[in-house]
Design an enzyme around this catalytic site. Structure first.
Site, PDB file in Angstrom:
ATOM      1  N   GLU A 155       2.353  -2.828 -15.654  1.00  0.00           N
ATOM      2  CA  GLU A 155       3.753  -2.564 -15.992  1.00  0.00           C
ATOM      3  C   GLU A 155       4.009  -2.754 -17.484  1.00  0.00           C
ATOM      4  O   GLU A 155       4.617  -1.885 -18.124  1.00  0.00           O
ATOM      5  CB  GLU A 155       4.686  -3.441 -15.155  1.00  0.00           C
ATOM      6  CG  GLU A 155       4.970  -2.885 -13.772  1.00  0.00           C
ATOM      7  CD  GLU A 155       3.814  -3.106 -12.818  1.00  0.00           C
ATOM      8  OE1 GLU A 155       2.907  -3.904 -13.146  1.00  0.00           O
ATOM      9  OE2 GLU A 155       3.808  -2.483 -11.735  1.00  0.00           O
ATOM     10  N   GLU A 159       0.826  -1.212   0.000  1.00  0.00           N
ATOM     11  CA  GLU A 159       0.000   0.000   0.000  1.00  0.00           C
ATOM     12  C   GLU A 159       0.861   1.263   0.000  1.00  0.00           C
ATOM     13  O   GLU A 159       0.586   2.227  -0.724  1.00  0.00           O
ATOM     14  CB  GLU A 159      -0.915   0.011   1.231  1.00  0.00           C
ATOM     15  CG  GLU A 159      -2.005  -1.031   1.227  1.00  0.00           C
ATOM     16  CD  GLU A 159      -1.543  -2.383   1.749  1.00  0.00           C
ATOM     17  OE1 GLU A 159      -2.385  -3.264   1.937  1.00  0.00           O
ATOM     18  OE2 GLU A 159      -0.326  -2.556   1.974  1.00  0.00           O
ATOM     19  N   PRO A 169      -1.295  -6.283 -15.376  1.00  0.00           N
ATOM     20  CA  PRO A 169      -0.925  -5.912 -16.751  1.00  0.00           C
ATOM     21  C   PRO A 169      -0.380  -4.501 -16.859  1.00  0.00           C
ATOM     22  O   PRO A 169       0.006  -4.074 -17.956  1.00  0.00           O
ATOM     23  CB  PRO A 169      -2.264  -6.010 -17.479  1.00  0.00           C
ATOM     24  CG  PRO A 169      -3.266  -5.569 -16.453  1.00  0.00           C
ATOM     25  CD  PRO A 169      -2.738  -6.091 -15.122  1.00  0.00           C
ATOM     26  N   GLY A 205      14.389  -7.649  -9.568  1.00  0.00           N
ATOM     27  CA  GLY A 205      14.557  -6.215  -9.667  1.00  0.00           C
ATOM     28  C   GLY A 205      14.914  -5.677 -11.036  1.00  0.00           C
ATOM     29  O   GLY A 205      15.313  -4.507 -11.146  1.00  0.00           O
ATOM     30  N   GLU A 206      14.762  -6.484 -12.092  1.00  0.00           N
ATOM     31  CA  GLU A 206      15.162  -6.029 -13.421  1.00  0.00           C
ATOM     32  C   GLU A 206      14.028  -6.081 -14.441  1.00  0.00           C
ATOM     33  O   GLU A 206      14.280  -5.987 -15.644  1.00  0.00           O
ATOM     34  CB  GLU A 206      16.339  -6.857 -13.936  1.00  0.00           C
ATOM     35  CG  GLU A 206      17.615  -6.687 -13.131  1.00  0.00           C
ATOM     36  CD  GLU A 206      18.818  -7.291 -13.833  1.00  0.00           C
ATOM     37  OE1 GLU A 206      19.703  -6.521 -14.239  1.00  0.00           O
ATOM     38  OE2 GLU A 206      18.853  -8.525 -14.001  1.00  0.00           O
TER      39      GLU A 206
END
Length: 406
Positions: A314, A50, A312, A286-287
């Site tokens: 990103e 959050e 969806p 993280g990539e």
């Protein structure tokens, strides 16, 4: 009355437990020890998810107002402290803890993220004349059914809210039905879209046209993706695949599937990064932004097998054409909107190869899908500037317009 009496008894027991156990986290939640710093606004979010979603709003408010941010998890507290903001564990919904917290902080406004309702907190804030707001508010049908059985509890809490921005139309309707005043409604805002909407999408290019990203795949999906990709490459040998497994610890397992098919293996965890590799196993954390930026087509995992699907937004932010399996129960509304706009297509393991071949044969189709996906994201995100201005008004500070139109 029963709740108030019970919480007073519970608080006495918890304070004794905190002394005996020497628990720093429990002492913090009871607001023992050093008092919190004074602030104009108290923001509360349950945990990391959050708070991360609301970070653009939090930072906009913190640009000229004093904020204290509370959360229920030590991880969330430490994350916000890393942003350079005052952060601590939230006071428990107990009269003494809340009194000590509010006496020290003296906020003009309290903001709750998404969906936490605490009866005593709500009442004490109201008694002190502290404005209350909720942003990204969620109310599932199940929760609404449960709260409907307690109208004497939920209605006063909702009627004390001066401003509410619901996450979606269903939540908004349920909150109104439970007793939220119509006048408190602000434009809807899905907090989880704010960060993706700030991403600058990459330009269309030939590399993206011929690159498929299988994002956040699960067990049972990688084999289907590999087989479909190999079949599509019979027509289009330049089609690339970036296979980004949801759990990098499964890297060896997925690598074995690749080797078993006689395919060349390049693993990101072993240092591979070249954009010319026909197949890259992205088994690191993280990539994902790197892989979205390279791919014009994205198959969102967790949907070929029944995992409920993954977000969806990103891939939409990066202007990817979106493919998904039939299992998207976690994001039904999002995928429905994207499909209606021509930005997403539902596929199965059986027809994935043919769809990949068709998109590679006509890159303009995938580019149109990617642009449509980004348009849907931008439209649903809206402009949070008006919301920030309203929150500033409730905090009794001059409004600024630094987020208008963003």
């Amino acid at each position: 009355m029963i709740y108030a009496a019970t919480t007073r008894i519970a608080e006495g027991a918890l304070r004794l437990r905190a002394r005996l156990s020497r628990s720093d986290s429990l002492r913090e939640r009871l607001v023992g020890g050093a008092p919190p710093a004074a602030a104009d606004i108290w923001v509360h979010g349950a945990s990391v998810g959050e708070l991360t979603s609301a970070r653009p709003i939090i930072e906009a408010l913190a640009s000229d107002l004093r904020l204290i941010v509370t959360t229920n998890s030590e991880t969330g507290r430490d994350m916000v402290a890393g942003w350079g903001l005052s952060a601590r564990l939230a006071p428990l919904d107990l009269p003494g803890a809340l009194d000590r917290f509010l006496n020290a902080v003296t906020p003009a406004l309290q903001i709750t993220l998404e969906n936490e309702f605490w009866p005593l907190r709500s009442r004490l804030l109201g008694q002190r004349g502290i404005a209350q707001a909720m942003i990204g508010a969620r109310m599932s049908q199940r929760s609404a059914t449960l709260w409907a059985r307690l109208p004497g509890v939920i209605q006063p809490m909702l009627q004390r809210l001066a401003a509410v921005s619901a996450q979606d139309g269903h939540s908004e309707a349920r909150l109104l039905q439970l007793g939220l005043p119509q006048a408190a409604l602000l434009p809807r805002l899905d907090l989880k879209l704010l960060t993706p909407a700030r991403i600058a999408p990459p330009e269309d290019n030939a590399l993206r046209d011929r690159t498929l990203l299988a994002a956040s795949t699960h067990e049972g999906e990688e084999a289907a993706v590999l087989d479909a990709w190999m079949a599509a490459r019979r027509e289009h040998p330049d089609l690339r695949l970036i296979l980004a497994t949801r759990h990098p610890q499964r890297g060896d397992e997925v690598a074995a599937l690749i080797v078993a098919r006689g395919l060349p293996l390049a693993r990101r965890s072993a240092g591979a990064a070249a954009t010319t590799d026909p197949l890259l196993l992205a088994d690191t954390l993280g990539e994902m932004d790197r892989w979205y930026a390279q791919a014009g087509i994205c198959l969102v995992g967790g949907s070929l097998t029944d995992r409920g699907g993954h977000t969806p937004w990103e891939p939409a932010a990066h202007r990817c054409a979106i493919l998904t399996g039939p299992h998207v129960g976690n994001f039904l509304d999002a995928y429905a909107a994207l499909t209606e706009a021509g930005a997403a297509r539902q596929v199965s393991a059986g027809d994935l190869a043919a769809i990949l071949a068709a998109l590679r044969a006509d890159p303009a189709v995938a580019r149109r899908m990617g642009r449509a996906a980004r348009d849907v994201l931008d439209d649903r995100t809206g402009a949070p500037g008006a919301l920030v201005d309203r929150l500033r008004d409730l905090a009794q500070r001059p409004a600024r317009s630094d987020m208008k139109g963003r």
